[in-house]
Write an enzyme that holds these catalytic residues in place. Sequence first.
Site, PDB file in Angstrom:
ATOM      1  N   GLU A  92     -10.313   6.541   5.386  1.00 46.68           N
ATOM      2  CA  GLU A  92      -9.334   5.839   6.211  1.00 46.68           C
ATOM      3  C   GLU A  92      -9.417   6.276   7.676  1.00 46.68           C
ATOM      4  OE1 GLU A  92      -5.502   5.298   4.300  1.00 46.68           O
ATOM      5  OE2 GLU A  92      -6.365   5.761   2.353  1.00 46.68           O
ATOM      6  N   ASP A  95       0.848  -1.187   0.000  1.00 50.18           N
ATOM      7  CA  ASP A  95       0.000   0.000   0.000  1.00 50.18           C
ATOM      8  C   ASP A  95       0.892   1.249   0.000  1.00 50.18           C
ATOM      9  OD1 ASP A  95      -2.253   1.626   0.120  1.00 50.18           O
ATOM     10  OD2 ASP A  95      -3.248   0.377   1.611  1.00 50.18           O
TER      11      ASP A  95
END
Length: 598
Positions: free
Chosen positions: A480, A291
């Site tokens: 997030e 990521d």
Amino acid sequence: MRNQTTTERDLIAERIRAMSLAEKAGQMTLVEFGSITPDEVADASIGSVLSGGGGNPGDGSARAWRANVEAYVAGSLRSRLGIPILYGTDAVHGHSNVKGSTIFPHNIGLGATGDVELVGAVARAAALETVATGARWSFAPCLAVPQDVRWGRTYEGFSQDHDLVAALGAAAVRGWHGDDLAGSGVLACAKHFVGEGAMAWGSAGAQRHPWTDWWDGWGPGWQIDQGDADIDESELRRVHLAPFRAALDAGALSVMAGYGSWRGRRLHAHQYLLTDVLKTELGFGGFVVSDWMAIDQLDEDYAAAVALAINAGVDMVMVPFDHRRFIDSVVTSVDSGVITPTRIDDAVARILGVKAALGLFDDASTAVSVDVVGCSEHRELARAAVAASLVVLTNRDVLPVGAGSVLAAGQALDDIGIACGGWTISWEGAAGNTTAGSTILDGLKRVIPPPRLRYESDGGCPTQRADVGIVSIHELPYVEGGGDRADLSVDAEQLELVRRIRDQVDDLIVVIVSGRPLLIEPIVEIADAVVACWLPGSEADAVADVLTGATPATGRLPIRWPRNGGCSVDQRRTNKNDSWPIGHAVVLADAEHKSEDT
């Protein structure tokens, strides 16, 4: 992964033999497009380029995207060996960075539909809009099974039911790939491996290291995201690994590792999970990608962090800025024996094998027209998805809306940015007129024409009474850990709006535009009906069709909805009667309007 032909295997092996170590490291590099030029892609034999959340070239239109992608593809073909790049993007609910694209409901809304065929069709439409811009890799679907709805990524998961996540995730993979992956297919990316939905509240801060303060948004509000999943292996496998197994069975060829950790060990450095379980036990033949800047969290020494990730099983690294530093670190680590040449060759073979499956070596261009982006057919599909996603939580014989005057209120009714949520045009998304589409209010005006319908964002004049009130409450867009939220209560201002409308109408309907359940008991007490709309996207006008009965209400809760508290799985175990369960919905077709739970 489909079986490679002998010719393909031989060509890949030949290319690997022809590469220098630096060129191999280049193929393992994923760079954000604003940090590298097409000429630098050629010089370094870069393997992949991406546009992340908000990474929009030019004016953000589909044509600007396509011109940008084609420039980078052309650059890669000028490299010494002419290996084409794989261009990736965060197309997580449609090609959602592109202005004018079709923005579909976020996954939690699709989970409420429970419709495998619909989810597959949504992914196929999103794939066509993505490939039309030249990009051939989408960082989707998210296969998280969220256990604590306070988590800011709850809306990225389809459900708390891992079987439903597995079924819909597999459908999404098939939709992204299509019938011909090498034709108009887009590489799906199953993420984030594995167990992120089980991260514990408060564990994010314990995972933070002094050298990772590069993330400006990573402040004290981050409590779950990138935290630790302290669960036993049997639960990890039964609940959180199951959707990945289904995605692999559906043909997933790329898997993204998760930011967090399992029982204290970072997933990006977890050789047991990435290599022993994913690659060996499950037989995954594609590649593992890291990521965004995630490997930086592994060690203060960057070269050591690179080695930890690659040795654990990461094949491609989302750098995303300094590609030279990454390539140099790989070369140095191999020269010093920290990383073996065999591990590098395995990573490159996996990457090239996926590129071959995508047909990139045969033709790196696309025949799909940019005119497909935001086309009427896809918008109609999005409307169908919106309508199927709505969940009627309560109803006291007021739905569907009948004749009479209607007072509509609330910002979210007339705000497409709120309806789309995060990961829309920009990384975090934003309220306001961010992209093309239609709002809930547009739909209400279509089915309840003025003057019968009156809209006052703040509730209007209390002397003008109406038969029915439709008022929205909402969350503002977030992504997030920025969406980690300790208290999911409705804020005082919105609660006051609901109470103000209650005093002006005979029947009150509250629609909730949110990425997760909110604590709404004070609203349930005074409203005649409550409807969860989730984050419907650019075709939010379809909400009105369900409210007025033009389209039946068929959605069911994909996640437990706490009424007063009990947001985490542990809290739910001690507050079993304080929530609507998975599968709950009020079936409007029932003459007595009874709650029907599964």
